[in-house]
Design an enzyme around this catalytic site. Sequence first.
Site, PDB file in Angstrom:
ATOM      1  N   GLU A 252       0.841  -1.218   0.000  1.00 15.79           N
ATOM      2  CA  GLU A 252       0.000   0.000   0.000  1.00 15.79           C
ATOM      3  C   GLU A 252       0.866   1.255   0.000  1.00 15.79           C
ATOM      4  O   GLU A 252       0.551   2.238  -0.675  1.00 15.79           O
ATOM      5  CB  GLU A 252      -0.954   0.016   1.192  1.00 15.79           C
ATOM      6  CG  GLU A 252      -2.014  -1.056   1.158  1.00 15.79           C
ATOM      7  CD  GLU A 252      -2.767  -1.109  -0.167  1.00 15.79           C
ATOM      8  OE1 GLU A 252      -3.243  -0.064  -0.634  1.00 15.79           O
ATOM      9  OE2 GLU A 252      -2.880  -2.216  -0.731  1.00 15.79           O
ATOM     10  N   TRP A 255       1.669   1.991  -3.366  1.00 14.30           N
ATOM     11  CA  TRP A 255       0.627   2.680  -4.146  1.00 14.30           C
ATOM     12  C   TRP A 255       0.862   4.188  -4.068  1.00 14.30           C
ATOM     13  O   TRP A 255       0.661   4.927  -5.021  1.00 14.30           O
ATOM     14  CB  TRP A 255      -0.775   2.370  -3.610  1.00 14.30           C
ATOM     15  CG  TRP A 255      -1.437   1.204  -4.270  1.00 14.30           C
ATOM     16  CD1 TRP A 255      -1.585  -0.048  -3.748  1.00 14.30           C
ATOM     17  CD2 TRP A 255      -2.070   1.179  -5.569  1.00 14.30           C
ATOM     18  NE1 TRP A 255      -2.258  -0.845  -4.650  1.00 14.30           N
ATOM     19  CE2 TRP A 255      -2.562  -0.116  -5.768  1.00 14.30           C
ATOM     20  CE3 TRP A 255      -2.253   2.129  -6.566  1.00 14.30           C
ATOM     21  CZ2 TRP A 255      -3.244  -0.488  -6.933  1.00 14.30           C
ATOM     22  CZ3 TRP A 255      -2.929   1.765  -7.733  1.00 14.30           C
ATOM     23  CH2 TRP A 255      -3.413   0.458  -7.899  1.00 14.30           C
ATOM     24  N   TRP A 283     -21.170  13.548 -19.112  1.00 13.46           N
ATOM     25  CA  TRP A 283     -21.227  14.108 -17.752  1.00 13.46           C
ATOM     26  C   TRP A 283     -22.504  14.911 -17.535  1.00 13.46           C
ATOM     27  O   TRP A 283     -22.929  15.663 -18.414  1.00 13.46           O
ATOM     28  CB  TRP A 283     -20.001  15.008 -17.505  1.00 13.46           C
ATOM     29  CG  TRP A 283     -18.692  14.293 -17.684  1.00 13.46           C
ATOM     30  CD1 TRP A 283     -17.801  14.476 -18.696  1.00 13.46           C
ATOM     31  CD2 TRP A 283     -18.148  13.265 -16.849  1.00 13.46           C
ATOM     32  NE1 TRP A 283     -16.723  13.626 -18.549  1.00 13.46           N
ATOM     33  CE2 TRP A 283     -16.909  12.872 -17.419  1.00 13.46           C
ATOM     34  CE3 TRP A 283     -18.565  12.626 -15.678  1.00 13.46           C
ATOM     35  CZ2 TRP A 283     -16.099  11.880 -16.866  1.00 13.46           C
ATOM     36  CZ3 TRP A 283     -17.751  11.649 -15.124  1.00 13.46           C
ATOM     37  CH2 TRP A 283     -16.542  11.282 -15.710  1.00 13.46           C
ATOM     38  N   ASN A 318     -10.082   3.254   2.865  1.00 14.23           N
ATOM     39  CA  ASN A 318      -9.965   3.180   1.403  1.00 14.23           C
ATOM     40  C   ASN A 318     -11.217   2.626   0.729  1.00 14.23           C
ATOM     41  O   ASN A 318     -11.641   3.120  -0.310  1.00 14.23           O
ATOM     42  CB  ASN A 318      -8.743   2.325   1.053  1.00 14.23           C
ATOM     43  CG  ASN A 318      -8.423   2.385  -0.419  1.00 14.23           C
ATOM     44  OD1 ASN A 318      -8.206   3.454  -0.975  1.00 14.23           O
ATOM     45  ND2 ASN A 318      -8.424   1.230  -1.063  1.00 14.23           N
ATOM     46  N   TRP A 336     -15.840  14.098 -12.250  1.00 16.52           N
ATOM     47  CA  TRP A 336     -15.002  13.567 -11.166  1.00 16.52           C
ATOM     48  C   TRP A 336     -14.268  14.683 -10.438  1.00 16.52           C
ATOM     49  O   TRP A 336     -13.993  14.590  -9.246  1.00 16.52           O
ATOM     50  CB  TRP A 336     -14.026  12.519 -11.698  1.00 16.52           C
ATOM     51  CG  TRP A 336     -13.041  13.061 -12.708  1.00 16.52           C
ATOM     52  CD1 TRP A 336     -13.176  13.102 -14.056  1.00 16.52           C
ATOM     53  CD2 TRP A 336     -11.769  13.671 -12.436  1.00 16.52           C
ATOM     54  NE1 TRP A 336     -12.075  13.692 -14.642  1.00 16.52           N
ATOM     55  CE2 TRP A 336     -11.191  14.053 -13.680  1.00 16.52           C
ATOM     56  CE3 TRP A 336     -11.049  13.927 -11.257  1.00 16.52           C
ATOM     57  CZ2 TRP A 336      -9.946  14.676 -13.774  1.00 16.52           C
ATOM     58  CZ3 TRP A 336      -9.806  14.548 -11.361  1.00 16.52           C
ATOM     59  CH2 TRP A 336      -9.266  14.915 -12.613  1.00 16.52           C
ATOM     60  N   TRP A 359      -9.127   8.940  -7.416  1.00 16.05           N
ATOM     61  CA  TRP A 359     -10.322   9.269  -8.211  1.00 16.05           C
ATOM     62  C   TRP A 359     -10.231   8.674  -9.607  1.00 16.05           C
ATOM     63  O   TRP A 359     -11.204   8.116 -10.116  1.00 16.05           O
ATOM     64  CB  TRP A 359     -10.555  10.785  -8.263  1.00 16.05           C
ATOM     65  CG  TRP A 359     -11.321  11.215  -7.055  1.00 16.05           C
ATOM     66  CD1 TRP A 359     -10.802  11.579  -5.846  1.00 16.05           C
ATOM     67  CD2 TRP A 359     -12.747  11.237  -6.905  1.00 16.05           C
ATOM     68  NE1 TRP A 359     -11.818  11.838  -4.961  1.00 16.05           N
ATOM     69  CE2 TRP A 359     -13.016  11.641  -5.586  1.00 16.05           C
ATOM     70  CE3 TRP A 359     -13.816  10.969  -7.754  1.00 16.05           C
ATOM     71  CZ2 TRP A 359     -14.317  11.774  -5.087  1.00 16.05           C
ATOM     72  CZ3 TRP A 359     -15.111  11.093  -7.272  1.00 16.05           C
ATOM     73  CH2 TRP A 359     -15.345  11.496  -5.954  1.00 16.05           C
TER      74      TRP A 359
HETATM   75  C1  LIG Z   1     -11.073   8.279  -4.261  1.00 17.19           C
HETATM   76  C2  LIG Z   1      -9.859   8.113  -3.361  1.00 17.19           C
HETATM   77  C3  LIG Z   1      -9.240   9.233  -2.829  1.00 17.19           C
HETATM   78  C4  LIG Z   1      -8.123   9.087  -2.002  1.00 17.19           C
HETATM   79  N1  LIG Z   1      -7.538  10.224  -1.491  1.00 17.19           N
HETATM   80  C5  LIG Z   1      -6.429  10.113  -0.727  1.00 17.19           C
HETATM   81  C6  LIG Z   1      -5.783  11.268  -0.197  1.00 17.19           C
HETATM   82  O1  LIG Z   1      -6.189  12.401  -0.455  1.00 17.19           O
HETATM   83  N2  LIG Z   1      -4.700  11.090   0.596  1.00 17.19           N
HETATM   84  C7  LIG Z   1      -4.221   9.846   0.891  1.00 17.19           C
HETATM   85  O2  LIG Z   1      -3.239   9.747   1.625  1.00 17.19           O
HETATM   86  N3  LIG Z   1      -4.786   8.750   0.371  1.00 17.19           N
HETATM   87  C8  LIG Z   1      -5.867   8.829  -0.411  1.00 17.19           C
HETATM   88  N4  LIG Z   1      -6.461   7.697  -0.898  1.00 17.19           N
HETATM   89  C9  LIG Z   1      -5.796   6.398  -0.692  1.00 17.19           C
HETATM   90  C10 LIG Z   1      -6.240   5.625   0.576  1.00 17.19           C
HETATM   91  O3  LIG Z   1      -7.632   5.538   0.621  1.00 17.19           O
HETATM   92  C11 LIG Z   1      -5.714   6.243   1.868  1.00 17.19           C
HETATM   93  O4  LIG Z   1      -4.330   6.455   1.769  1.00 17.19           O
HETATM   94  C12 LIG Z   1      -5.969   5.329   3.059  1.00 17.19           C
HETATM   95  O5  LIG Z   1      -7.331   5.047   3.181  1.00 17.19           O
HETATM   96  C13 LIG Z   1      -5.454   6.021   4.329  1.00 17.19           C
HETATM   97  O6  LIG Z   1      -5.721   5.249   5.461  1.00 17.19           O
HETATM   98  P1  LIG Z   1      -4.564   4.516   6.268  1.00 17.19           P
HETATM   99  O7  LIG Z   1      -3.450   5.465   6.567  1.00 17.19           O
HETATM  100  O8  LIG Z   1      -5.187   3.813   7.414  1.00 17.19           O
HETATM  101  O9  LIG Z   1      -4.046   3.469   5.197  1.00 17.19           O
HETATM  102  P2  LIG Z   1      -3.273   2.050   5.308  1.00 17.19           P
HETATM  103  O10 LIG Z   1      -4.189   1.073   4.744  1.00 17.19           O
HETATM  104  O11 LIG Z   1      -2.810   1.840   6.719  1.00 17.19           O
HETATM  105  O12 LIG Z   1      -2.072   2.261   4.353  1.00 17.19           O
HETATM  106  C14 LIG Z   1      -0.837   2.878   4.756  1.00 17.19           C
HETATM  107  C15 LIG Z   1      -0.497   4.016   3.844  1.00 17.19           C
HETATM  108  O13 LIG Z   1      -0.333   3.560   2.504  1.00 17.19           O
HETATM  109  C16 LIG Z   1      -0.771   4.561   1.586  1.00 17.19           C
HETATM  110  N5  LIG Z   1      -1.931   4.053   0.834  1.00 17.19           N
HETATM  111  C17 LIG Z   1      -2.834   3.134   1.223  1.00 17.19           C
HETATM  112  N6  LIG Z   1      -3.732   2.899   0.237  1.00 17.19           N
HETATM  113  C18 LIG Z   1      -3.388   3.703  -0.778  1.00 17.19           C
HETATM  114  C19 LIG Z   1      -3.909   3.937  -2.082  1.00 17.19           C
HETATM  115  N7  LIG Z   1      -4.971   3.277  -2.551  1.00 17.19           N
HETATM  116  N8  LIG Z   1      -3.329   4.884  -2.861  1.00 17.19           N
HETATM  117  C20 LIG Z   1      -2.246   5.555  -2.433  1.00 17.19           C
HETATM  118  N9  LIG Z   1      -1.688   5.371  -1.215  1.00 17.19           N
HETATM  119  C21 LIG Z   1      -2.253   4.457  -0.407  1.00 17.19           C
HETATM  120  C22 LIG Z   1      -1.218   5.760   2.429  1.00 17.19           C
HETATM  121  O14 LIG Z   1      -0.134   6.649   2.545  1.00 17.19           O
HETATM  122  C23 LIG Z   1      -1.564   5.090   3.750  1.00 17.19           C
HETATM  123  O15 LIG Z   1      -1.504   5.971   4.851  1.00 17.19           O
HETATM  124  C24 LIG Z   1      -7.590   7.799  -1.737  1.00 17.19           C
HETATM  125  C25 LIG Z   1      -8.219   6.681  -2.273  1.00 17.19           C
HETATM  126  C26 LIG Z   1      -9.347   6.835  -3.073  1.00 17.19           C
HETATM  127  C27 LIG Z   1     -10.015   5.611  -3.639  1.00 17.19           C
END
Ligand SMILES: Cc1cc2nc3c(=O)[nH]c(=O)nc-3n(C[C@H](O)[C@H](O)[C@H](O)COP(=O)(O)OP(=O)(O)OC[C@H]3O[C@@H](n4cnc5c(N)ncnc54)[C@H](O)[C@@H]3O)c2cc1C
Length: 442
Positions: A252, A255, A283, A318, A336, A359
Amino acid sequence: MHLVWHRGDLRIHDHPALTTALSRGPVLGIVVLDESILSGTSARRRAWFYANVQALRESYRQRGGTLLVRKGTPWNVLPELVASTGAEAVHALASYTPYGLLRDQKTEASLHRPLYWHPGCYLYEPGTVSKDDGTPYTVYTPFRKRAQKSPLPEPLPSPTKIESPTTAELGTIPEEASDIPLPDAGESKALELLERFLNGGLAHYHLERDGLDGSGVSRLSVYLTLGVLSPRLAASLAAKRGGPGAESWIRELLWRDFMADLLYHYPHMRTEAFDRRWNDLPWQNDPELFEAWCRAKTGIPVIDAAMRELKTTGWISNRPRMIVAQFLVKHLLLPWQWGEKIFKEWLLDGDTANNLGGWHWAGGLGVDAAPYFRVFNLVTQATKHDPEGSWLRRWHPESGGNPEPVSPLIDIAAARARYLEAAKQLSRRPSDLPAPRDPLRR
Ligand SMILES: Cc1cc2nc3c(=O)[nH]c(=O)nc-3n(C[C@H](O)[C@H](O)[C@H](O)COP(=O)(O)OP(=O)(O)OC[C@H]3O[C@@H](n4cnc5c(N)ncnc54)[C@H](O)[C@@H]3O)c2cc1C
């Protein structure tokens, strides 16, 4: 004396710019309160930023050092500060967003002293993971596999002492009221939360990360976004624990690297669909529909619950992010960009690259290999990822935990069919991805 310019890296642990500067002599830390960023964001996000700048000042102070704060644009503030302090050079962690690159070029050009860029905001810096022919990846899994051929970077320890000259005026850190309670600010709190996660949720992360209630994830994003926590330290400590949970969590974090790499090479994704074919979806520029989505008035429990949690707490996990984003794009066919903007205002972890990438990914706009025809079933998403209905009961008590829509705003089946038909037509066109931008430096 050297200046260390902190931006989205409000920490002193694992900070290569600070460590290098300290090896060369006394150091002054500086945060520029950049109006072009701060005026465009929400009060809750400004409040969270200021709280973390305050905590960074405290980290400096506890080690004998000084963190200055100045208001203005960096390309005006930094030359003045260099002149008034006689600094030999400025050090900073590299930033890769379109605005970050522009700001850094302008600032570099404005200084009559060297500005040294250091890695530290990512596991693998944008522009460093590429295919054999040097072009960037546009699909996550091969990006990750390539990245993981190189070892994880070794994080640097926190300095124990920071020697700073005492002459400069500190500068005031504003205080701003937030409309929601904020988490505890600062790197010591981030490191405590990381430690709790490593000792707790990490082992089961791969099994529990998709729960709608977010109980199976780290919630560290609010710290990672402002660089209050180093992703390199987080990944390195997780890797030491090992096991499938740690492997999944590091994937993650990758990602995050992937999204930053995409935006670095494809800045058009700020305003356009990643694959520009999808710009032509039909749209519906309907502000009332958008208002209903924002105000949790769609009549679809999983959507309304997620939007309430987001607005009230500044965070959702997420899975609900994916569900509400995909619903806005595919069912409502709303632009979007509208949803992306409101996420950025409401999320405390709002991050340019992750939010845009999320997004584009969830909306099927051409990021990664996600096929356009995947459309979530809004009831089974809830029953699968909140089987007891406890998250739904908390955020949508009137549903009693039942995810079946009651008087939904739209005919869900018809909306799905409308999207699928339009997307099928567009999918027959050749893909329209602009050439990647060449890495500008480093
Ligand atoms: C529509 C949408 C918008 C999002 N907007 C943001 C945002 O503005 N800022 C943001 O940090 N994340 C965003 N995310 C990615 C992800 O949802 C969050 O990083 C995650 O939910 C944060 O929770 P956590 O720290 O407990 O994640 P964990 O599951 O504990 O993951 C650890 C870290 O990995 C990274 N990570 C995890 N999942 C993703 C992912 N899908 N994409 C990129 N990095 C990821 C983050 O830095 C996260 O803190 C978005 C996802 C979607 C689908």
